[in-house]
Design a protein around this motif. Structure first.
Motif, PDB file in Angstrom:
ATOM      1  N   GLU A   7      -5.932 -30.081 -20.283  1.00  0.00           N
ATOM      2  CA  GLU A   7      -6.290 -30.843 -21.344  1.00  0.00           C
ATOM      3  C   GLU A   7      -7.447 -31.854 -21.181  1.00  0.00           C
ATOM      4  O   GLU A   7      -7.514 -32.331 -19.934  1.00  0.00           O
ATOM      5  CB  GLU A   7      -5.044 -31.626 -21.768  1.00  0.00           C
ATOM      6  CG  GLU A   7      -4.094 -30.722 -22.568  1.00  0.00           C
ATOM      7  CD  GLU A   7      -3.204 -31.707 -23.220  1.00  0.00           C
ATOM      8  OE1 GLU A   7      -2.936 -32.868 -23.083  1.00  0.00           O
ATOM      9  OE2 GLU A   7      -1.732 -31.137 -23.535  1.00  0.00           O
ATOM     10  N   GLY A  56      -8.818 -31.977 -26.844  1.00  0.00           N
ATOM     11  CA  GLY A  56      -9.698 -31.064 -26.157  1.00  0.00           C
ATOM     12  C   GLY A  56      -9.330 -30.413 -24.767  1.00  0.00           C
ATOM     13  O   GLY A  56      -8.118 -30.822 -24.387  1.00  0.00           O
ATOM     14  N   THR A  76     -13.846 -27.428 -24.908  1.00  0.00           N
ATOM     15  CA  THR A  76     -13.812 -27.211 -26.408  1.00  0.00           C
ATOM     16  C   THR A  76     -13.036 -28.592 -26.733  1.00  0.00           C
ATOM     17  O   THR A  76     -12.139 -28.962 -26.222  1.00  0.00           O
ATOM     18  CB  THR A  76     -12.900 -25.903 -26.686  1.00  0.00           C
ATOM     19  OG1 THR A  76     -12.815 -25.870 -28.250  1.00  0.00           O
ATOM     20  CG2 THR A  76     -11.390 -25.842 -26.081  1.00  0.00           C
ATOM     21  N   ALA A  78     -12.439 -31.162 -30.438  1.00  0.00           N
ATOM     22  CA  ALA A  78     -11.934 -30.994 -31.773  1.00  0.00           C
ATOM     23  C   ALA A  78     -11.533 -32.394 -32.187  1.00  0.00           C
ATOM     24  O   ALA A  78     -11.236 -33.520 -31.689  1.00  0.00           O
ATOM     25  CB  ALA A  78     -11.094 -29.866 -31.958  1.00  0.00           C
ATOM     26  N   MET A 136     -14.274 -28.356 -34.539  1.00  0.00           N
ATOM     27  CA  MET A 136     -14.143 -28.186 -33.034  1.00  0.00           C
ATOM     28  C   MET A 136     -15.821 -27.894 -32.633  1.00  0.00           C
ATOM     29  O   MET A 136     -16.575 -27.438 -33.305  1.00  0.00           O
ATOM     30  CB  MET A 136     -13.460 -26.980 -32.818  1.00  0.00           C
ATOM     31  CG  MET A 136     -13.630 -25.647 -33.314  1.00  0.00           C
ATOM     32  SD  MET A 136     -12.618 -24.396 -32.630  1.00  0.00           S
ATOM     33  CE  MET A 136     -13.043 -24.107 -31.146  1.00  0.00           C
ATOM     34  N   MET A 157      -7.780 -23.950 -28.094  1.00  0.00           N
ATOM     35  CA  MET A 157      -7.762 -25.047 -29.076  1.00  0.00           C
ATOM     36  C   MET A 157      -7.208 -24.474 -30.464  1.00  0.00           C
ATOM     37  O   MET A 157      -6.562 -25.195 -31.162  1.00  0.00           O
ATOM     38  CB  MET A 157      -9.326 -25.053 -29.326  1.00  0.00           C
ATOM     39  CG  MET A 157      -9.592 -26.108 -30.432  1.00  0.00           C
ATOM     40  SD  MET A 157      -8.785 -27.687 -30.120  1.00  0.00           S
ATOM     41  CE  MET A 157      -9.719 -28.373 -28.725  1.00  0.00           C
TER      42      MET A 157
END
Length: 211
Positions: A7, A56, A76, A78, A136, A157
């Protein structure tokens, strides 16, 4: 080389900002376009590890470090709620950057473009928010591309967002200079949506093609 996913943390801000810069020119480095090299990241990456409604995952090359503590080489990021993200950023994020970076400081066009954007930041369109509350972003450094890590990040994600909003969806915008990436997203079920721009795609979680 041991590569893992964890994370994202607020402490990853500098790392995701660097990756954003190194991929900001259609997937290539935009380092030469900026004197203020933090600007792409302050726009498209750092808010997503600092502001409310965000989440993320980061890709870590552990190298000689402990698990999850190596170099951040991809991400990634979001927002679960694009409308709330835009509202909060309009009050608490963009005004600070607008004051810190007046366009008069810019010597390069790309810097001026970002500095002017801070003064008139666009929110997500009604078409995007109507399709799905979430939005995202994903970026990986070049040595870690085309090895399946991007797919794993997207999968993590989409899984996380789906758990929070099973009937919802997520949208993203592609760099117009790199529309070939569309094929990458389509394999997960992303598609054009009504009212969306030519470089925007959306995914309904009920149609997701991820494992």
């Amino acid at each position: 080389m041991t590569v893992t996913i964890r994370e994202a943390r607020e402490s990853d801000a500098d790392a995701v900002s660097r990756i954003c810069l190194l991929t900001a020119k259609g997937g290539q480095s935009a380092d030469d376009l900026h004197d203020f090299k933090e600007l792409p990241g302050l726009t498209y990456a750092v808010p997503y590890v600092k502001l409310p409604t965000t989440l993320g995952f980061v890709l870590i090359d552990d190298k000689n470090s402990g698990p999850g503590e190596g170099e951040v080489v991809g991400y990634t990021l979001a927002s679960r709620n694009s409308r709330e993200f835009d509202r909060y950023a309009a009050e608490h994020w963009w005004p600070i950057l607008a004051e810190k970076y007046p366009p008069s400081l810019a010597q390069k066009p790309a810097d001026k473009e970002f500095m002017e954007l801070f003064r008139n930041m666009h929110g997500k369109s009604e078409a995007r928010v109507s399709f799905g509350a979430a939005n995202m972003h994903i970026n990986l450094l070049e040595p870690y591309q085309r090895q399946g890590w991007g797919s794993k990040l997207v999968g993590r994600m989409v899984e996380a967002l789906h758990k929070e909003d099973p009937d919802g969806g997520v949208t993203l915008g592609m760099d117009p200079r790199n529309l070939a990436v569309r094929r990458f997203y389509e394999k997960f079920g992303f598609e054009s949506f009504e009212g969306g721009k030519f470089n925007e795609l959306g995914l309904k979680f009920s149609k997701a093609k991820v494992t």
